[in-house]
Structures are given as structure tokens and as C-alpha cells.
Enzyme design. Structure first.
Site, mmCIF file in Angstrom:
data_model
loop_
_atom_site.group_PDB
_atom_site.id
_atom_site.type_symbol
_atom_site.label_atom_id
_atom_site.label_comp_id
_atom_site.label_asym_id
_atom_site.label_seq_id
_atom_site.Cartn_x
_atom_site.Cartn_y
_atom_site.Cartn_z
ATOM 1 N N TYR A 5 1.012 -1.239 -0.081
ATOM 2 C CA TYR A 5 0.031 0.097 0.084
ATOM 3 C C TYR A 5 0.791 1.184 -0.155
ATOM 4 O O TYR A 5 0.656 2.113 -0.665
ATOM 5 C CB TYR A 5 -0.849 -0.100 1.361
ATOM 6 C CG TYR A 5 -1.617 1.215 1.281
ATOM 7 C CD1 TYR A 5 -3.065 1.308 0.388
ATOM 8 C CD2 TYR A 5 -1.656 2.181 2.289
ATOM 9 C CE1 TYR A 5 -3.859 2.344 0.625
ATOM 10 C CE2 TYR A 5 -2.626 3.115 2.375
ATOM 11 C CZ TYR A 5 -3.514 3.391 1.511
ATOM 12 O OH TYR A 5 -4.435 4.501 1.694
ATOM 13 N N LYS B 32 1.091 4.009 -3.165
ATOM 14 C CA LYS B 32 0.617 5.386 -2.951
ATOM 15 C C LYS B 32 1.761 6.394 -3.095
ATOM 16 O O LYS B 32 1.753 7.572 -3.491
ATOM 17 C CB LYS B 32 0.205 5.375 -1.604
ATOM 18 C CG LYS B 32 -1.188 4.861 -1.133
ATOM 19 C CD LYS B 32 -2.252 5.534 -1.992
ATOM 20 C CE LYS B 32 -3.779 4.740 -1.908
ATOM 21 N NZ LYS B 32 -4.589 5.532 -2.471
#
Length: 317
Positions: free
Chosen positions: A171, A175
Site C-alpha cells: 500500500y 501510494k
């Protein structure tokens, strides 16, 4: 934005946040933050292509927009594949005649520490967040460039991508990559009058409610209780509706001169993230040896070492 490059998006006014006549695609907009973005853009006048993998959730967002007097259509499909990106753009053109705004909100979580992260979990998160952002932005950029009237691409990052976060290898990496793509595309699309920015949101959502420290905060929010100042400011947590105004502004003519930025918002807090900079440097004639690096590190670099992770004050502060 590069000097001398203007932006004229769609048929709206030359300034302000009125989006009448515009069309927007919002991925992952069946619930949570994505739904708040879609409803806020619709309230500002835009026609919305709602996207989600959950057909009922997507239709619920469409129904809410229509009930408020707006216009929306649903496309049920996972982001990542090029065919989904093409479907989203086609839906905007077929329903509203154009595409002016893209918000890449869709995402999934598979939190695991490094040694417990499977290939499948890593690939799912990266395919959804990073590849999904890439394919949808590429399709949107092609359409916006063909229209020749500029456009707005709003990517969605995360504090995890800015700071790192325990248990979020895939993640955080995705991002961080999304913000890097925003900065890169802001350069590539400037001549076409298309701005590209990244929103770094924090909000109380179903995901936040699963974090033990925020369980009671989320429950209080669901009960309609006002959130304490430390939550809204120091933790930058409010509802999804507190994040949505930034998306509306970035989608509008009012932000015409803003591109390549990573902007944080949540609760009462609005912030601007910097581009990574060299915080220390020195030179050694003829290059470096390992021993020379060790000496230079202790003398000039150790005081500038950067922290990892997200540090927040206690909720009982």
C-alpha cells in the site's frame, strides 16, 4: 504549472468552483471517500460516472446523486485492466458528451508485515492502486487531449506513501508511486492544459474503524457525536465530507494554476507536502571510501537522519 500554460476546462466559468457542464469519473465511489467525492462533484454541477466493484454500492451512489438533482451513471468493474479504463471514459462520453475530471480513488488493503506478504496480496494492491491509477489516467489523458480544452486529473495518495507505515509494504509503495506519477504527469500534460495533483486524505471510514485506537472515535462519529479537537486537528480525522471540498477545488477552474502537488486534508487540517530534498551533502576530492563515508556520516549526516512512520499524539491528549 509551466509558465505561459493556461487551462480551460470544459464549458464552465473562467473562475470559481462551479462544475456545471463538466463530466467526471470517480473510481471506487460506491462508498466512503469515493462516494463523498462523487456526491460533492455532482453537487457542484458535474455529471458523474460512478465506478465500483460492488453493483449495489455503485447504484446507491448514483441514486443519492440523482435524488439530490444531479446526473450519474454506474460502471461496475475493477480498476487495473485497460478495458475498465476505456469503459469509464466511454461511459462519460456516451452519457455526458465529454470527460473533464478524473478522480482515481479505487483501492484495496492487504496489510501484512514483509515476511508474511504473499505474492497475490502484493499484486492485488499494486494492480488496483498503482496500475489502476495508471490505466485510468492514461485513458483520461488521451480523451482530454483529443477534446483540446484541458482537464483535471486528481490522484489519491495516502500518508503511508509519504512516511511509510508498519505492515503496509504494498500500500505504501503504491501510494508513493501515485504521488510520483502526479508530479511526472503534471509535466507531461501541462502543454495540453491538464493539471494533475495528488490528494492525501485522512478520514473516518470503514477502514479507519478497524484500527483499534480509532474504534471508539469511529463509533462516536457514527452516533453523530462531535469529534474532539485533537481528533479533527492533530489526527486530521473528520468525515469523508471534510475531504471532498479539496477534490471539488482541484476539479475546478479555481485551481487552474495548481499542478504537480501533493495536498493533504482531513478534519480541520489542510497541508502541502514537499518534494524530497537533500538535507545534507558534502564532497570528497577523488571520491569516497567506506571508511570516509563512515566518518562523514557521523560528522555531518547523522543529525539529519529522517524518521520513518506516522507519528500522532495520543487521543487522550
Amino acid at each position: 504549472m509551466s509558465a505561459g500554460v493556461g487551462v480551460n476546462v470544459g464549458t464552465g466559468t473562467a473562475s470559481g468552483t462551479d462544475l456545471t457542464g463538466r463530466a467526471a469519473v470517480v473510481t471506487g465511489s460506491g462508498r466512503g471517500l469515493g462516494r463523498a467525492y462523487a456526491r460533492a462533484l455532482a453537487a457542484a454541477g458535474a455529471g458523474i460516472v460512478v465506478n465500483d466493484v460492488d453493483a449495489d454500492a455503485a447504484q446507491a451512489t448514483v441514486d443519492a446523486i440523482v435524488a439530490d438533482g444531479g446526473a450519474a451513471v454506474a460502471v461496475v468493474a475493477p480498476v487495473g485492466p485497460t478495458e475498465t479504463a476505456d469503459r469509464l471514459v466511454a461511459a462519460a462520453v456516451e452519457e455526458f458528451g465529454r470527460l473533464d475530471v478524473l478522480v482515481t480513488n479505487a483501492g484495496v488493503l492487504r496489510d501484512r508485515v514483509l515476511w508474511k506478504t504473499s505474492d497475490e496480496d502484493f499484486d492485488l494492491v499494486v494492480d488496483t492502486h498503482l496500475r489502476g491509477t495508471f490505466t485510468t489516467a492514461r485513458a483520461a489523458a488521451v480523451r482530454m487531449r483529443e477534446q483540446g480544452e484541458g482537464g483535471r486529473i486528481v490522484l489519491v495518495g495516502s500518508p503511508a506513501g509519504q512516511h511509510g507505515n508498519f505492515g503496509q509494504t504494498s500500500y505504501a509503495a503504491a501510494k508513493a508511486g501515485i504521488v510520483a506519477m502526479a508530479r511526472t504527469w503534471s509535466l507531461e500534460l501541462a502543454r495540453a492544459g491538464i493539471t494533475v495533483n495528488a490528494v492525501v486524505p485522512t478520514a473516518i471510514t470503514a477502514m479507519t474503524a478497524t484500527i483499534p485506537v480509532y474504534a471508539e472515535v469511529a463509533a462516536a462519529y457514527d452516533r453523530g457525536e462531535p469529534l474532539p479537537r485533537v481528533v479533527r486537528q492533530e489526527h486530521a480525522l473528520g468525515g469523508p465530507e471534510d475531504v471532498a471540498p479539496l477534490v471539488v477545488w482541484l476539479a475546478s477552474d479555481a485551481s487552474a494554476g495548481v499542478t504537480g502537488q501533493a495536498i493533504g486534508i482531513g478534519g480541520d487540517k489542510l497541508s502541502l507536502y514537499s518534494v524530497p530534498q537533500e538535507v545534507g551533502l558534502t564532497f570528497r576530492e577523488g571520491g569516497w571510501t567506506a571508511d570516509a563515508i563512515a566518518e562523514a556520516w557521523e560528522a555531518g549526516f547523522a543529525p539529519h537522519q529522517q524518521p520513518s512512520g506516522i507519528t500522532l499524539p495520543p487521543l487522550d491528549a
